[in-house]
Every structure is written in C-alpha cells, then in structure tokens.
Design a protein around this motif. Structure first.
Motif, short mmCIF file in Angstrom:
data_model
loop_
_atom_site.label_atom_id
_atom_site.label_comp_id
_atom_site.label_asym_id
_atom_site.label_seq_id
_atom_site.Cartn_x
_atom_site.Cartn_y
_atom_site.Cartn_z
N ALA A 188 28.39 45.17 54.61
CA ALA A 188 27.93 45.02 56.00
C ALA A 188 26.60 44.29 56.07
CB ALA A 188 27.81 46.39 56.65
N GLY A 189 25.82 44.35 55.02
CA GLY A 189 24.52 43.70 54.99
C GLY A 189 24.56 42.23 54.64
N LEU A 190 25.73 41.73 54.28
CA LEU A 190 25.88 40.31 53.92
C LEU A 190 26.27 39.50 55.15
CD1 LEU A 190 27.93 40.67 50.60
CD2 LEU A 190 25.50 40.07 50.81
N THR A 191 25.70 38.31 55.28
CA THR A 191 26.07 37.42 56.38
C THR A 191 27.44 36.80 56.07
OG1 THR A 191 25.10 35.44 55.38
CG2 THR A 191 23.63 36.85 56.70
N PRO A 192 28.12 36.25 57.07
CA PRO A 192 29.39 35.58 56.80
C PRO A 192 29.25 34.47 55.75
CG PRO A 192 29.16 35.95 59.15
CD PRO A 192 27.86 36.35 58.53
N ALA A 193 28.15 33.72 55.80
CA ALA A 193 27.95 32.65 54.82
C ALA A 193 27.81 33.22 53.41
CB ALA A 193 26.72 31.83 55.19
N GLN A 194 27.11 34.33 53.29
CA GLN A 194 26.94 34.95 51.97
C GLN A 194 28.26 35.50 51.45
OE1 GLN A 194 23.83 37.73 52.97
NE2 GLN A 194 22.19 36.29 52.45
N ARG A 195 29.06 36.05 52.33
CA ARG A 195 30.38 36.53 51.91
C ARG A 195 31.22 35.36 51.40
NH1 ARG A 195 32.44 41.27 56.10
NH2 ARG A 195 30.42 42.24 56.45
N THR A 196 31.17 34.26 52.10
CA THR A 196 31.92 33.08 51.68
C THR A 196 31.46 32.60 50.31
OG1 THR A 196 32.28 32.40 53.98
CG2 THR A 196 32.50 30.70 52.28
N GLN A 197 30.15 32.60 50.09
CA GLN A 197 29.61 32.18 48.80
C GLN A 197 30.07 33.10 47.67
OE1 GLN A 197 25.40 32.07 49.67
NE2 GLN A 197 25.43 29.88 50.05
N LEU A 198 30.08 34.41 47.91
CA LEU A 198 30.48 35.34 46.87
C LEU A 198 31.98 35.25 46.59
CD1 LEU A 198 28.35 38.54 47.57
CD2 LEU A 198 28.14 36.92 45.68
N VAL A 199 32.79 35.06 47.62
CA VAL A 199 34.23 34.87 47.40
C VAL A 199 34.44 33.63 46.53
CG1 VAL A 199 36.40 34.24 48.52
CG2 VAL A 199 35.01 36.10 49.46
N TRP A 200 33.73 32.56 46.86
CA TRP A 200 33.83 31.33 46.06
C TRP A 200 33.44 31.59 44.61
CZ3 TRP A 200 30.45 28.54 43.10
CH2 TRP A 200 30.86 27.24 42.73
N LEU A 201 32.31 32.27 44.41
CA LEU A 201 31.81 32.52 43.06
C LEU A 201 32.77 33.40 42.26
CD1 LEU A 201 29.39 32.12 41.11
CD2 LEU A 201 28.50 34.29 41.99
N PHE A 202 33.16 34.53 42.83
CA PHE A 202 34.05 35.45 42.11
C PHE A 202 35.39 34.80 41.80
CE2 PHE A 202 31.67 39.10 44.37
CZ PHE A 202 30.81 39.26 43.30
N SER A 203 35.84 33.91 42.66
CA SER A 203 37.13 33.26 42.45
C SER A 203 37.10 32.26 41.29
CB SER A 203 37.58 32.53 43.73
OG SER A 203 37.78 33.44 44.79
N ARG A 204 35.91 31.90 40.83
CA ARG A 204 35.79 30.91 39.76
C ARG A 204 35.23 31.50 38.46
NH1 ARG A 204 36.08 28.91 44.46
NH2 ARG A 204 36.94 26.84 44.84
N MET A 205 34.90 32.75 38.48
CA MET A 205 34.39 33.38 37.25
C MET A 205 35.50 33.54 36.21
SD MET A 205 31.80 36.40 38.47
CE MET A 205 30.12 36.05 38.95
N ARG A 206 35.13 33.43 34.96
CA ARG A 206 36.00 33.77 33.84
C ARG A 206 35.13 34.38 32.75
NH1 ARG A 206 41.34 31.92 33.37
NH2 ARG A 206 41.33 33.36 31.60
N SER A 207 35.73 35.17 31.90
CA SER A 207 34.98 35.86 30.86
C SER A 207 35.18 35.26 29.48
CB SER A 207 35.37 37.34 30.84
OG SER A 207 35.27 37.89 32.13
N GLY A 208 36.35 34.63 29.27
CA GLY A 208 36.65 34.10 27.94
C GLY A 208 36.44 35.17 26.89
N ALA A 209 35.84 34.77 25.78
CA ALA A 209 35.45 35.73 24.74
C ALA A 209 33.99 36.14 24.91
CB ALA A 209 35.66 35.12 23.35
N GLY A 210 33.35 35.59 25.95
CA GLY A 210 31.91 35.77 26.09
C GLY A 210 31.48 37.17 26.47
N PHE A 211 32.19 37.80 27.43
CA PHE A 211 31.71 39.09 27.91
C PHE A 211 31.85 40.17 26.84
CE2 PHE A 211 31.79 42.97 30.59
CZ PHE A 211 30.52 42.82 31.12
N ARG A 212 32.94 40.15 26.10
CA ARG A 212 33.07 41.12 25.01
C ARG A 212 31.98 40.90 23.97
NH1 ARG A 212 37.76 44.02 23.91
NH2 ARG A 212 37.65 43.51 21.70
N ASN A 213 31.58 39.65 23.79
CA ASN A 213 30.48 39.36 22.88
C ASN A 213 29.17 39.93 23.41
OD1 ASN A 213 29.68 38.02 20.39
ND2 ASN A 213 28.62 36.52 21.64
#
Length: 290
Positions: A188-213
């Motif tokens: 609720a504290g995020l603006t519509p623009a910030q929500r759009t930015q986070l949806v964009w970011l989360f949709s492009r994240m990947r972990s590969g072997a990096g996060f387990r490392n």
C-alpha cells in the motif's frame, strides 16, 4: 538513468575465467558496484545517484550470475581478486568506492580489504555482514532448495507467471520476505510507478548458480578494511536484518551508519532516499585523509 531497462554487457576473458561486466563511463571517479542476489551486471533498479555524482560505474556479475561462471573466483575473496584483475584489464587505476548491495556486500568488503591501494572507500547498502545469511537456518535450507540447479528455473518461471496474471498478488508474495512489516501494508505504501518497476525487476531476476554460492559460509574481513565506509540500513528490511549493519559498523574501524526509513529492502523507494543519496554523493566527493 532510467530504472526500467536492462543494460548491455561485455565479457572479459581473465586468467581466472570469463567475467561479465557493464562499464558506463562518465567522469574520472569510478565506483565498482557489486549487486545483490538474483541480479546480474546488466540488471539494475536505480543508479541515478552515481549519474548525479558524475561517476563512472563498473558492475561485474558475481560468480554464478549472468554470464560469469561460478568457477570464476568462486569464493568471496577469490572474486574480489578477480575484480581487481578486471580493473587492471580495463585500465581502472583508482576505485573511488566499492559499493556492496545486499548479498554483494561481502564481496565489496573483501575487495576493499584485499586491495586497499586500489579502493578508496566503501559503501554498503542493505548489505550482508559477517553474520549467517539468511539469518535463520530454516530459511537458508529452503532457499537452497528453491534455487538449486533443478528448481531455480521453475521457481522464477512460476513467479513470472504470477506477476503477469496477478501483479499485486505476486508483489505481496515477494515483499513478504523483503520487509518486517505485513506485505499488504508495504504494498500500500508503494506508488503505481514503483509497483511497475518492481514487477519489471522481479520478472527479470534469475539466480543461476549464484544464489546458492552466496549461501556458503564466508570469512569475516571487516576488521581488515582500513578505508572509510558508509553503511546504509533499515530496521524494517526483511531480507537483510539491521543486525548485519550493526555488525559491519562494529567490525569496520572507520564506518559510519546511516539509518534508512525504508519499509522494505529497496531503499531507493523510501521518502528519505534523496537525503541519503545526497550523503552518498558527498561521501564520494570527500577529500579523504588516509
């Protein structure tokens, strides 16, 4: 700099192995940015603070992320040395600041500690410190399962599908692990623009072997950092607890703590970010007395 874009990257073939990196050249000052978990060199949320400081940005993909194999450097100190080699390869003779964000914090600390003649200062934002990460053993075990080689693709594929079908529901699910406050309240504290930015970011994240490392035990090098350090943290950050910042400030002799009022892990969206980014720019421009 526009937040919602993925930048082009290059590959450096170094003795330790290939490293993916992004180099955005502006002024003489160079900051080396180590991004956090599930991120890579070309993927960023907001780096306008460095643009406003007229600072060039060198961002490598850490081991296992993007096009950097997990075998390049592998350990935190190992990749710190690889990054110093990358700087030499690119002709960077002075690093104004090593910047560690979230899980990139330990690498920034190691880079400063192991290469004090190259790195002038250190900025740590929502950074993992010399404590277990994630804080709870059960969370570490679950993260190891969710982002294993056999499940990592399905984990992110499911999240992308949810973000397409029901963006707010997907954001609530992600934010539940990134804030100490209830996810509905944070959303609720995020603006519509910030929500759009986070949806964009989360949709492009990947972990590969990096996060387990990133989940592997690591050596505490905070006491070996001789440079001035700025540690930025929020008490409501659910991904990296405030205790990490306290441990960093306790361990780094010349560290200063700045408390963000962010309700979550993304401090750039907090109302006090303009004040904090101004402090960062002043810190980057300061005439240091070693």
């Amino acid at each position: 700099m526009t937040a919602m874009m993925e930048h082009s990257t290059s590959i450096a073939d170094l003795p330790a192995g290939p490293v993916e990196y992004r180099l955005e050249q502006r002024g003489e000052a160079v900051v080396v940015v180590f991004h956090g978990g599930h991120m890579r060199a070309g993927l960023t949320l907001d780096e306008r603070v460095y643009d406003e400081a007229d600072a060039s940005v060198l961002a490598p993909s850490r081991p296992g992320y993007g096009r950097t194999p997990v075998t390049t450097g592998t350990t935190v100190p190992g990749f710190a040395d690889v990054t110093a080699d990358l700087c030499r390869h690119l002709g960077v003779e002075r690093v104004t600041a090593a910047v560690g964000i979230s899980a990139g914090g330990p690498t920034a600390v190691a880079f400063a500690a192991r290469h004090p003649t190259l790195v002038e200062r250190l900025i740590l934002q929502s950074a993992v410190g010399p404590l277990p990460y994630p804080d709870r053993r059960s969370t570490r075990l679950l993260a190891g399962l969710m982002f294993s080689p056999g499940t990592e693709g399905a984990t992110w594929g499911g999240m992308r599908a949810l973000l397409r079908r029901a963006p707010d529901r997907g954001l609530r699910q992600m934010l539940s692990g990134l804030a100490t406050l209830p996810a509905d309240q944070v959303l609720a504290g995020l603006t519509p623009a910030q929500r759009t930015q986070l949806v964009w970011l989360f949709s492009r994240m990947r972990s590969g072997a990096g996060f387990r490392n990133d989940l592997r035990p690591r050596e505490d090098l905070t006491g070996q950092v001789t440079q001035p350090a700025l540690v930025i943290a929020s008490r409501r950050d659910g991904a990296v607890s405030f205790a990490h910042a306290e441990a960093l400030v306790a361990g780094i002799p010349r560290a200063e703590l700045i408390e963000s009022q962010a309700d979550h892990h993304f401090y750039e969206f907090a109302a006090d970010w303009p004040t904090i980014s101004a402090r960062m720019r002043a810190f980057l421009a300061a005439d240091l007395k070693r």
